[in-house]
Design a protein around this motif. Structure first.
Motif, PDB file in Angstrom:
ATOM      1  N   GLY A  64     -13.535   1.038   2.629  1.00  0.00           N
ATOM      2  CA  GLY A  64     -13.255   0.202   1.469  1.00  0.00           C
ATOM      3  C   GLY A  64     -12.839   1.020   0.264  1.00  0.00           C
ATOM      4  O   GLY A  64     -11.895   0.668  -0.462  1.00  0.00           O
ATOM      5  N   ALA A  65     -13.531   2.151   0.031  1.00  0.00           N
ATOM      6  CA  ALA A  65     -13.172   3.031  -1.083  1.00  0.00           C
ATOM      7  C   ALA A  65     -11.769   3.599  -0.891  1.00  0.00           C
ATOM      8  O   ALA A  65     -10.973   3.678  -1.840  1.00  0.00           O
ATOM      9  N   GLY A  66     -11.454   3.993   0.339  1.00  0.00           N
ATOM     10  CA  GLY A  66     -10.123   4.520   0.621  1.00  0.00           C
ATOM     11  C   GLY A  66      -9.035   3.494   0.373  1.00  0.00           C
ATOM     12  O   GLY A  66      -7.972   3.818  -0.170  1.00  0.00           O
ATOM     13  N   ALA A  67      -9.292   2.248   0.747  1.00  0.00           N
ATOM     14  CA  ALA A  67      -8.307   1.185   0.529  1.00  0.00           C
ATOM     15  C   ALA A  67      -8.058   0.965  -0.960  1.00  0.00           C
ATOM     16  O   ALA A  67      -6.918   0.735  -1.386  1.00  0.00           O
ATOM     17  N   LEU A  68      -9.108   1.051  -1.774  1.00  0.00           N
ATOM     18  CA  LEU A  68      -8.946   0.889  -3.218  1.00  0.00           C
ATOM     19  C   LEU A  68      -8.125   2.032  -3.823  1.00  0.00           C
ATOM     20  O   LEU A  68      -7.290   1.808  -4.713  1.00  0.00           O
ATOM     21  N   VAL A  69      -8.347   3.252  -3.348  1.00  0.00           N
ATOM     22  CA  VAL A  69      -7.568   4.393  -3.838  1.00  0.00           C
ATOM     23  C   VAL A  69      -6.100   4.239  -3.428  1.00  0.00           C
ATOM     24  O   VAL A  69      -5.183   4.525  -4.218  1.00  0.00           O
ATOM     25  N   LEU A  70      -5.859   3.779  -2.211  1.00  0.00           N
ATOM     26  CA  LEU A  70      -4.483   3.512  -1.775  1.00  0.00           C
ATOM     27  C   LEU A  70      -3.814   2.462  -2.665  1.00  0.00           C
ATOM     28  O   LEU A  70      -2.650   2.607  -3.055  1.00  0.00           O
ATOM     29  N   LEU A  71      -4.555   1.413  -2.985  1.00  0.00           N
ATOM     30  CA  LEU A  71      -4.028   0.356  -3.844  1.00  0.00           C
ATOM     31  C   LEU A  71      -3.637   0.916  -5.211  1.00  0.00           C
ATOM     32  O   LEU A  71      -2.547   0.626  -5.733  1.00  0.00           O
ATOM     33  N   LEU A  72      -4.514   1.724  -5.800  1.00  0.00           N
ATOM     34  CA  LEU A  72      -4.243   2.316  -7.112  1.00  0.00           C
ATOM     35  C   LEU A  72      -3.003   3.197  -7.064  1.00  0.00           C
ATOM     36  O   LEU A  72      -2.141   3.143  -7.967  1.00  0.00           O
ATOM     37  N   SER A  73      -2.878   4.015  -6.033  1.00  0.00           N
ATOM     38  CA  SER A  73      -1.732   4.921  -5.935  1.00  0.00           C
ATOM     39  C   SER A  73      -0.418   4.153  -5.819  1.00  0.00           C
ATOM     40  O   SER A  73       0.592   4.536  -6.415  1.00  0.00           O
ATOM     41  N   CYS A  74      -0.431   3.071  -5.042  1.00  0.00           N
ATOM     42  CA  CYS A  74       0.787   2.283  -4.854  1.00  0.00           C
ATOM     43  C   CYS A  74       1.210   1.570  -6.140  1.00  0.00           C
ATOM     44  O   CYS A  74       2.401   1.367  -6.387  1.00  0.00           O
ATOM     45  N   LEU A  75       0.249   1.194  -6.957  1.00  0.00           N
ATOM     46  CA  LEU A  75       0.566   0.546  -8.232  1.00  0.00           C
ATOM     47  C   LEU A  75       1.058   1.555  -9.269  1.00  0.00           C
ATOM     48  O   LEU A  75       1.879   1.223 -10.132  1.00  0.00           O
ATOM     49  N   LEU A  76       0.575   2.810  -9.188  1.00  0.00           N
ATOM     50  CA  LEU A  76       0.978   3.840 -10.145  1.00  0.00           C
ATOM     51  C   LEU A  76       2.353   4.425  -9.828  1.00  0.00           C
ATOM     52  O   LEU A  76       3.092   4.812 -10.743  1.00  0.00           O
ATOM     53  N   ARG A 121      10.368   0.413  -6.348  1.00  0.00           N
ATOM     54  CA  ARG A 121       9.289  -0.427  -6.876  1.00  0.00           C
ATOM     55  C   ARG A 121       8.848  -1.459  -5.850  1.00  0.00           C
ATOM     56  O   ARG A 121       7.640  -1.671  -5.645  1.00  0.00           O
ATOM     57  N   ALA A 122       9.807  -2.089  -5.206  1.00  0.00           N
ATOM     58  CA  ALA A 122       9.469  -3.095  -4.191  1.00  0.00           C
ATOM     59  C   ALA A 122       8.717  -2.462  -3.031  1.00  0.00           C
ATOM     60  O   ALA A 122       7.765  -3.036  -2.502  1.00  0.00           O
ATOM     61  N   MET A 123       9.135  -1.229  -2.647  1.00  0.00           N
ATOM     62  CA  MET A 123       8.453  -0.535  -1.560  1.00  0.00           C
ATOM     63  C   MET A 123       6.990  -0.280  -1.923  1.00  0.00           C
ATOM     64  O   MET A 123       6.081  -0.450  -1.105  1.00  0.00           O
ATOM     65  N   ALA A 124       6.762   0.115  -3.179  1.00  0.00           N
ATOM     66  CA  ALA A 124       5.406   0.383  -3.639  1.00  0.00           C
ATOM     67  C   ALA A 124       4.557  -0.884  -3.657  1.00  0.00           C
ATOM     68  O   ALA A 124       3.372  -0.863  -3.313  1.00  0.00           O
ATOM     69  N   LEU A 125       5.148  -2.007  -4.062  1.00  0.00           N
ATOM     70  CA  LEU A 125       4.403  -3.265  -4.109  1.00  0.00           C
ATOM     71  C   LEU A 125       4.048  -3.764  -2.712  1.00  0.00           C
ATOM     72  O   LEU A 125       2.969  -4.324  -2.496  1.00  0.00           O
ATOM     73  N   VAL A 126       4.935  -3.559  -1.755  1.00  0.00           N
ATOM     74  CA  VAL A 126       4.628  -3.919  -0.366  1.00  0.00           C
ATOM     75  C   VAL A 126       3.440  -3.094   0.130  1.00  0.00           C
ATOM     76  O   VAL A 126       2.511  -3.610   0.770  1.00  0.00           O
ATOM     77  N   SER A 127       3.445  -1.793  -0.183  1.00  0.00           N
ATOM     78  CA  SER A 127       2.343  -0.922   0.215  1.00  0.00           C
ATOM     79  C   SER A 127       1.040  -1.325  -0.475  1.00  0.00           C
ATOM     80  O   SER A 127      -0.043  -1.267   0.121  1.00  0.00           O
ATOM     81  N   ALA A 128       1.128  -1.735  -1.741  1.00  0.00           N
ATOM     82  CA  ALA A 128      -0.060  -2.170  -2.476  1.00  0.00           C
ATOM     83  C   ALA A 128      -0.670  -3.419  -1.837  1.00  0.00           C
ATOM     84  O   ALA A 128      -1.891  -3.540  -1.727  1.00  0.00           O
ATOM     85  N   ALA A 129       0.172  -4.341  -1.419  1.00  0.00           N
ATOM     86  CA  ALA A 129      -0.318  -5.559  -0.772  1.00  0.00           C
ATOM     87  C   ALA A 129      -1.044  -5.226   0.534  1.00  0.00           C
ATOM     88  O   ALA A 129      -2.100  -5.799   0.847  1.00  0.00           O
ATOM     89  N   ALA A 130      -0.496  -4.286   1.294  1.00  0.00           N
ATOM     90  CA  ALA A 130      -1.146  -3.877   2.546  1.00  0.00           C
ATOM     91  C   ALA A 130      -2.484  -3.188   2.261  1.00  0.00           C
ATOM     92  O   ALA A 130      -3.459  -3.372   3.000  1.00  0.00           O
ATOM     93  N   SER A 131      -2.561  -2.407   1.186  1.00  0.00           N
ATOM     94  CA  SER A 131      -3.822  -1.740   0.805  1.00  0.00           C
ATOM     95  C   SER A 131      -4.886  -2.762   0.448  1.00  0.00           C
ATOM     96  O   SER A 131      -6.061  -2.630   0.823  1.00  0.00           O
ATOM     97  N   LEU A 132      -4.507  -3.793  -0.284  1.00  0.00           N
ATOM     98  CA  LEU A 132      -5.446  -4.851  -0.649  1.00  0.00           C
ATOM     99  C   LEU A 132      -5.952  -5.567   0.600  1.00  0.00           C
ATOM    100  O   LEU A 132      -7.144  -5.886   0.713  1.00  0.00           O
ATOM    101  N   ALA A 133      -5.060  -5.793   1.553  1.00  0.00           N
ATOM    102  CA  ALA A 133      -5.461  -6.447   2.803  1.00  0.00           C
ATOM    103  C   ALA A 133      -6.484  -5.602   3.553  1.00  0.00           C
ATOM    104  O   ALA A 133      -7.459  -6.135   4.108  1.00  0.00           O
TER     105      ALA A 133
END
Length: 387
Positions: free
Chosen positions: A266-278, A351-363
């Motif tokens: 879970g912690a790893g997924a949150l870090v992935l989400l943050l990186s994809c948004l940044l 940007r779109a690529m990063a948002l797709v990755s962020a959505a997968a991280s949240l999942a």
């Protein structure tokens, strides 16, 4: 370097992800085969053979870049991917020769070795490129030539120094655990293994985290080149990413052993989400260094915890086969993510690529939360922690 070569030899940004996809496809193609070979030939010869194949592939890739032969380059990259899948199974080798309560730390120590590669690789890119450029060859051929030398060296080191045979050590560890009633030698059907909540979470985590990481990482170099960054700046960002992938591995292992795999995932997924948004906020070197480092660190948390969790769900006789199958799935997901990232990047941008990755991280984070009960096989060793 492969995204840069793909864009250059393939003829445009749409080909950016093709070499990485072929690399991951090569990894997926032989991952299960390496797992079977480890049972029949042993861990040491299988690892050495796999890395030796990678050395030959790197030579082919270097020559192909120098001669602008894209199909031959892809064949060389595929062989390097096959080597990667063999070497990746080394993390499970470390886990199986260790006490259950220390498997995550043992596994993470092997992964930590990649930190040296991150630093050394970044340092070698410029000199290797300059070396071949001084001889009238495209500078992108240089890193592949350096890779060939290093892979050949690793193959020899494995053959000489990886003793005793890890398979024999793992058998001895399993015998000790079985004598205490902590294990069984009976093989289960794959369906029965996957029915375990822990096994399902482990496989999904490893596959999804790998895809997320590859999707964003593959296109970042080309994104930077589009913003007129030099090769050394691109290598710096990717080096920061690879340091994130490996440097904190021991911390990830200790966290997994102490707090459990589910929380670490879970912690790893949150870090992935943050990186994809940044990542898409700024094309500057420093912001990309931070975001790509976090991308690597989030992947590392998921990778170490997922690998340790999978190992804890398997009996000794099942490990090589199931772990090879898991890495086949990881390689397939990576190949699809790498290939798709180039197409999406060319069509709608970074940007779109990063948002797709962020959505997968949240999942992935939500998935980790959904697994309320996980029985992890731990604390089976005596007081000293030795099996």
């Amino acid at each position: 370097m492969s995204p840069l070569v793909g864009a250059q030899l393939g003829g445009g940004a749409a080909w950016t992800g093709t070499p990485a996809a072929v690399y991951q496809a090569g990894a997926a193609l032989l991952a299960y085969v390496w797992g079977l070979a480890m049972d029949r030939l042993g861990r040491r010869p299988t690892l050495a053979l796999g890395v030796g194949l990678g050395a030959l592939g790197a030579v082919l890739a270097s020559v192909s870049v120098a001669r602008a032969r894209f199909p031959a380059f892809l064949a060389g990259v595929a062989c390097m991917g096959m080597a990667f899948s063999a070497l990746q199974l080394g993390r499970f080798v470390a886990a199986e020769v260790s006490a259950p309560s220390r498997r995550a730390r043992a596994l993470s120590t092997v992964v930590f070795g990649g930190t040296v590669g991150a630093v050394l690789g970044a340092l070698l890119v410029g000199p290797a490129g300059a070396f071949v450029r001084s001889r009238g060859v495209d500078e992108l051929a240089g890193p592949y030539l350096a890779s060939a030398v290093l892979l050949a060296l690793v193959s020899g080191l494995l053959l000489v120094f990886l003793r005793p045979e890890p398979r024999d050590v793992a058998t001895a560890v399993a015998d000790v655990l079985a004598a205490r009633g902590a294990g069984s030698d009976a093989q289960r059907a794959l369906v029965e293994i996957i029915r375990q909540p822990g096994a399902r979470l482990a496989v999904v985590t490893l596959v999804l985290a790998q895809a997320i990481m590859v999707m964003l990482m593959v296109v970042t170099g080309v994104h930077m080149k589009d913003h007129a960054h030099a090769l050394h700046a691109i290598s710096l960002v990717i080096a920061a990413h690879v340091v994130g992938m490996y440097a904190l591995s021991v911390l990830s292992g200790r966290l997994t052993d102490a707090r459990g795999a589910r929380g670490t995932i879970g912690a790893g997924a949150l870090v992935l989400l943050l990186s994809c948004l940044l990542a898409p906020l700024s094309p500057g070197v420093v912001p990309l260094v931070v975001s790509l480092f976090l991308l690597g660190w989030g992947w590392n948390l998921c990778y170490v915890a997922g690998s340790a969790l999978l190992s804890s769900q398997l009996r000794p006789a099942e490990r090589a086969r199931v772990q090879g199958l898991n890495d086949l799935l990881m390689g397939s997901a990576s190949a699809a993510g790498a290939l798709g990232s180039g197409v999406v990047f060319a069509a709608i941008g970074y940007r779109a690529m990063a948002l797709v990755s962020a959505a997968a991280s949240l999942a992935l984070f939500l998935l980790a939360l959904s697994f309320r009960e996980l029985r992890e096989q731990r604390a089976l060793a005596p007081a000293g922690g030795q099996a």
